[in-house]
Design a protein around this motif. Sequence first.
Motif, PDB file in Angstrom:
ATOM      1  N   ALA A 154       0.835  -1.205   0.000  1.00  0.00           N
ATOM      2  CA  ALA A 154       0.000   0.000   0.000  1.00  0.00           C
ATOM      3  C   ALA A 154       0.871   1.256   0.000  1.00  0.00           C
ATOM      4  O   ALA A 154       0.648   2.183  -0.793  1.00  0.00           O
ATOM      5  N   CYS A 155       1.878   1.289   0.883  1.00  0.00           N
ATOM      6  CA  CYS A 155       2.754   2.471   0.991  1.00  0.00           C
ATOM      7  C   CYS A 155       3.469   2.762  -0.326  1.00  0.00           C
ATOM      8  O   CYS A 155       3.488   3.901  -0.795  1.00  0.00           O
ATOM      9  N   THR A 156       4.057   1.726  -0.914  1.00  0.00           N
ATOM     10  CA  THR A 156       4.831   1.942  -2.138  1.00  0.00           C
ATOM     11  C   THR A 156       3.914   2.246  -3.323  1.00  0.00           C
ATOM     12  O   THR A 156       4.263   3.047  -4.196  1.00  0.00           O
ATOM     13  N   GLY A 157       2.730   1.641  -3.339  1.00  0.00           N
ATOM     14  CA  GLY A 157       1.780   1.925  -4.415  1.00  0.00           C
ATOM     15  C   GLY A 157       1.287   3.361  -4.377  1.00  0.00           C
ATOM     16  O   GLY A 157       1.201   4.036  -5.418  1.00  0.00           O
ATOM     17  N   ILE A 158       0.974   3.853  -3.177  1.00  0.00           N
ATOM     18  CA  ILE A 158       0.531   5.251  -3.046  1.00  0.00           C
ATOM     19  C   ILE A 158       1.693   6.195  -3.346  1.00  0.00           C
ATOM     20  O   ILE A 158       1.507   7.259  -3.958  1.00  0.00           O
ATOM     21  N   ASP A 159       2.906   5.821  -2.951  1.00  0.00           N
ATOM     22  CA  ASP A 159       4.094   6.619  -3.299  1.00  0.00           C
ATOM     23  C   ASP A 159       4.185   6.781  -4.816  1.00  0.00           C
ATOM     24  O   ASP A 159       4.395   7.884  -5.329  1.00  0.00           O
ATOM     25  N   ALA A 160       3.989   5.686  -5.537  1.00  0.00           N
ATOM     26  CA  ALA A 160       4.064   5.749  -7.004  1.00  0.00           C
ATOM     27  C   ALA A 160       2.951   6.632  -7.574  1.00  0.00           C
ATOM     28  O   ALA A 160       3.174   7.392  -8.522  1.00  0.00           O
ATOM     29  N   LEU A 161       1.757   6.542  -7.000  1.00  0.00           N
ATOM     30  CA  LEU A 161       0.654   7.398  -7.453  1.00  0.00           C
ATOM     31  C   LEU A 161       0.993   8.873  -7.241  1.00  0.00           C
ATOM     32  O   LEU A 161       0.742   9.720  -8.117  1.00  0.00           O
ATOM     33  N   VAL A 162       1.583   9.183  -6.085  1.00  0.00           N
ATOM     34  CA  VAL A 162       1.989  10.574  -5.801  1.00  0.00           C
ATOM     35  C   VAL A 162       3.076  11.017  -6.787  1.00  0.00           C
ATOM     36  O   VAL A 162       3.051  12.142  -7.293  1.00  0.00           O
ATOM     37  N   HIS A 163       4.022  10.121  -7.096  1.00  0.00           N
ATOM     38  CA  HIS A 163       5.044  10.445  -8.110  1.00  0.00           C
ATOM     39  C   HIS A 163       4.370  10.888  -9.411  1.00  0.00           C
ATOM     40  O   HIS A 163       4.766  11.880 -10.025  1.00  0.00           O
ATOM     41  N   ALA A 164       3.367  10.122  -9.822  1.00  0.00           N
ATOM     42  CA  ALA A 164       2.718  10.395 -11.107  1.00  0.00           C
ATOM     43  C   ALA A 164       1.950  11.715 -11.071  1.00  0.00           C
ATOM     44  O   ALA A 164       2.046  12.530 -12.002  1.00  0.00           O
ATOM     45  N   ILE A 165       1.189  11.936  -9.997  1.00  0.00           N
ATOM     46  CA  ILE A 165       0.393  13.169  -9.896  1.00  0.00           C
ATOM     47  C   ILE A 165       1.307  14.387  -9.826  1.00  0.00           C
ATOM     48  O   ILE A 165       1.108  15.377 -10.538  1.00  0.00           O
ATOM     49  N   GLU A 166       2.326  14.307  -8.966  1.00  0.00           N
ATOM     50  CA  GLU A 166       3.217  15.472  -8.815  1.00  0.00           C
ATOM     51  C   GLU A 166       4.003  15.747 -10.102  1.00  0.00           C
ATOM     52  O   GLU A 166       4.227  16.909 -10.451  1.00  0.00           O
ATOM     53  N   LEU A 204       3.985   6.307   3.464  1.00  0.00           N
ATOM     54  CA  LEU A 204       3.009   6.731   4.471  1.00  0.00           C
ATOM     55  C   LEU A 204       3.029   8.250   4.627  1.00  0.00           C
ATOM     56  O   LEU A 204       1.976   8.896   4.711  1.00  0.00           O
ATOM     57  N   CYS A 205       4.220   8.837   4.645  1.00  0.00           N
ATOM     58  CA  CYS A 205       4.336  10.301   4.733  1.00  0.00           C
ATOM     59  C   CYS A 205       3.619  10.961   3.552  1.00  0.00           C
ATOM     60  O   CYS A 205       2.858  11.921   3.729  1.00  0.00           O
ATOM     61  N   ASN A 206       3.839  10.435   2.354  1.00  0.00           N
ATOM     62  CA  ASN A 206       3.159  10.976   1.171  1.00  0.00           C
ATOM     63  C   ASN A 206       1.650  10.867   1.302  1.00  0.00           C
ATOM     64  O   ASN A 206       0.912  11.804   0.983  1.00  0.00           O
ATOM     65  N   ALA A 207       1.190   9.707   1.764  1.00  0.00           N
ATOM     66  CA  ALA A 207      -0.253   9.469   1.881  1.00  0.00           C
ATOM     67  C   ALA A 207      -0.903  10.461   2.840  1.00  0.00           C
ATOM     68  O   ALA A 207      -1.999  10.973   2.572  1.00  0.00           O
ATOM     69  N   MET A 208      -0.233  10.760   3.942  1.00  0.00           N
ATOM     70  CA  MET A 208      -0.805  11.669   4.946  1.00  0.00           C
ATOM     71  C   MET A 208      -0.920  13.101   4.424  1.00  0.00           C
ATOM     72  O   MET A 208      -1.746  13.879   4.897  1.00  0.00           O
ATOM     73  N   LEU A 209      -0.102  13.446   3.440  1.00  0.00           N
ATOM     74  CA  LEU A 209      -0.043  14.829   2.958  1.00  0.00           C
ATOM     75  C   LEU A 209      -0.797  15.059   1.646  1.00  0.00           C
ATOM     76  O   LEU A 209      -1.134  16.202   1.315  1.00  0.00           O
ATOM     77  N   LEU A 210      -1.085  14.002   0.893  1.00  0.00           N
ATOM     78  CA  LEU A 210      -1.480  14.148  -0.509  1.00  0.00           C
ATOM     79  C   LEU A 210      -2.674  15.072  -0.740  1.00  0.00           C
ATOM     80  O   LEU A 210      -2.576  16.058  -1.472  1.00  0.00           O
ATOM     81  N   GLU A 211      -3.830  14.787  -0.131  1.00  0.00           N
ATOM     82  CA  GLU A 211      -5.006  15.601  -0.449  1.00  0.00           C
ATOM     83  C   GLU A 211      -4.862  17.048   0.036  1.00  0.00           C
ATOM     84  O   GLU A 211      -5.430  17.978  -0.542  1.00  0.00           O
ATOM     85  N   HIS A 212      -4.061  17.244   1.077  1.00  0.00           N
ATOM     86  CA  HIS A 212      -3.864  18.600   1.604  1.00  0.00           C
ATOM     87  C   HIS A 212      -3.015  19.443   0.638  1.00  0.00           C
ATOM     88  O   HIS A 212      -3.263  20.638   0.464  1.00  0.00           O
ATOM     89  N   VAL A 213      -2.030  18.802  -0.003  1.00  0.00           N
ATOM     90  CA  VAL A 213      -1.220  19.524  -0.999  1.00  0.00           C
ATOM     91  C   VAL A 213      -2.036  19.759  -2.267  1.00  0.00           C
ATOM     92  O   VAL A 213      -1.934  20.823  -2.893  1.00  0.00           O
ATOM     93  N   ILE A 214      -2.865  18.778  -2.656  1.00  0.00           N
ATOM     94  CA  ILE A 214      -3.752  19.000  -3.812  1.00  0.00           C
ATOM     95  C   ILE A 214      -4.633  20.223  -3.558  1.00  0.00           C
ATOM     96  O   ILE A 214      -4.804  21.091  -4.427  1.00  0.00           O
ATOM     97  N   ASP A 215      -5.176  20.321  -2.355  1.00  0.00           N
ATOM     98  CA  ASP A 215      -6.029  21.453  -1.982  1.00  0.00           C
ATOM     99  C   ASP A 215      -5.260  22.778  -2.118  1.00  0.00           C
ATOM    100  O   ASP A 215      -5.767  23.763  -2.653  1.00  0.00           O
ATOM    101  N   PHE A 216      -4.008  22.767  -1.655  1.00  0.00           N
ATOM    102  CA  PHE A 216      -3.175  23.974  -1.704  1.00  0.00           C
ATOM    103  C   PHE A 216      -2.846  24.362  -3.147  1.00  0.00           C
ATOM    104  O   PHE A 216      -2.891  25.532  -3.530  1.00  0.00           O
ATOM    105  N   ASN A 217      -2.533  23.359  -3.981  1.00  0.00           N
ATOM    106  CA  ASN A 217      -2.052  23.627  -5.342  1.00  0.00           C
ATOM    107  C   ASN A 217      -3.160  23.830  -6.373  1.00  0.00           C
ATOM    108  O   ASN A 217      -2.908  24.348  -7.466  1.00  0.00           O
TER     109      ASN A 217
END
Length: 388
Positions: free
Chosen positions: A194-206, A284-297
């Motif tokens: 789960a952690c590595t999969g969400i990390d990869a998703l964040v890589h793609a979105i960012e 896990l760090c990425n997962a905790m921050l993702l939607e909050h950074v999307i909101d900011f950006n």
Amino acid sequence: MMSSDISNLRKFISPEIIFGVGARKSVANYARTFGARKVLVVSDPGVVAAGWLDEICNLLSEADIEYATFTDVSPNPRVNEVMSGAQVYQEAQCNVIVAIGGGSPMDCAKGIGIVSANGKHILDYEGIDTIHLPIPPLIFIPTTAGTSADVSQFAIISDPIEKIKISIVSKAVVPDVSLIDPETTITMDPFLSACTGIDALVHAIEAFVSTGSGPLTDMHALDAMRLINENIVTLVANPFDIKTREQIMLGSMKAGLAFSNAILGAVHAMSHSLGGYLDLPHGLCNAMLLEHVIDFNYKEAHERFKVVAETLGIDTRGLNTQQVQARLMNTVITLKKNVGLTQKMAETGVHISDIPMLSDHALLDPCILTNPRKSNKRDVAAVYEEAL
């Protein structure tokens, strides 16, 4: 007349990639191609326990290639481990490095290569394009599907004394060969998947919303989002399904090619700061921050985020910008919940009093430079506070 404006130029770098079940078994062939006199095989205790190190060493032995091993690598590789590994490399008179493992052994191996060729302390190479001498050939075999250290020009090293992570960004640390084999990920537990999969998703979105994005990276980023979104929940529920593993591994690889060339954004800058401080799993760090950074950006890149939303399966027809944003954030939160990543920062030991220091470090991270919205310390602190 051709434009003399070079701001639209984009370069794209990647290793030679061998992808598919059994790719790892060509390790000896590539070591020989690089004229291996002796190989340093870098790994970590978890990968050793899973049996992958022994298999790789046996493949080298069968080809009469000498090797030494270095497995003293923490989940977030540390400065002292890099320096110890470089000493082993030099004392054993190695001339090729093979890494088998997740992001930690691969980043440590990059650090070992830098120090063994350039001589100074690993902390001296923090930043962008600081490496002046070519490093030894790197052959990487990832055993997780997410970090993409096997295709990227990033090395992330932890400094436990300062409680920070440093980023080294250079084409010198792009591996020469990446042997991407979905079978090696079968030994991951569901939390790591789960952690590595969400990390990869964040890589793609960012990478897609990065100011460094372009047509060469966009296609990989969008493909990665689709592959990960469609398969990550199934993978966490059915970890031994090799077809799903292959799809996630492909998504991770594409996300890596995208972010290695387009760079990242505030999620990663803030995640590196957080992970360096508390030694937490990076995904896990990425997962905790993702939607909050999307909101900011969002307002700075709403057209790009709309494409992200559509790629994640959201029907945006008839929706205004705010509605698309709400749907996207809800989709991300639901996806995290469905793979078991519901933690908030406060649950991991972050206090409100830590936020000024975390914000200072995040603003020094190279990933912040390509974030679509320019941010100051107050902006970053506000996002951390929302994620608390």
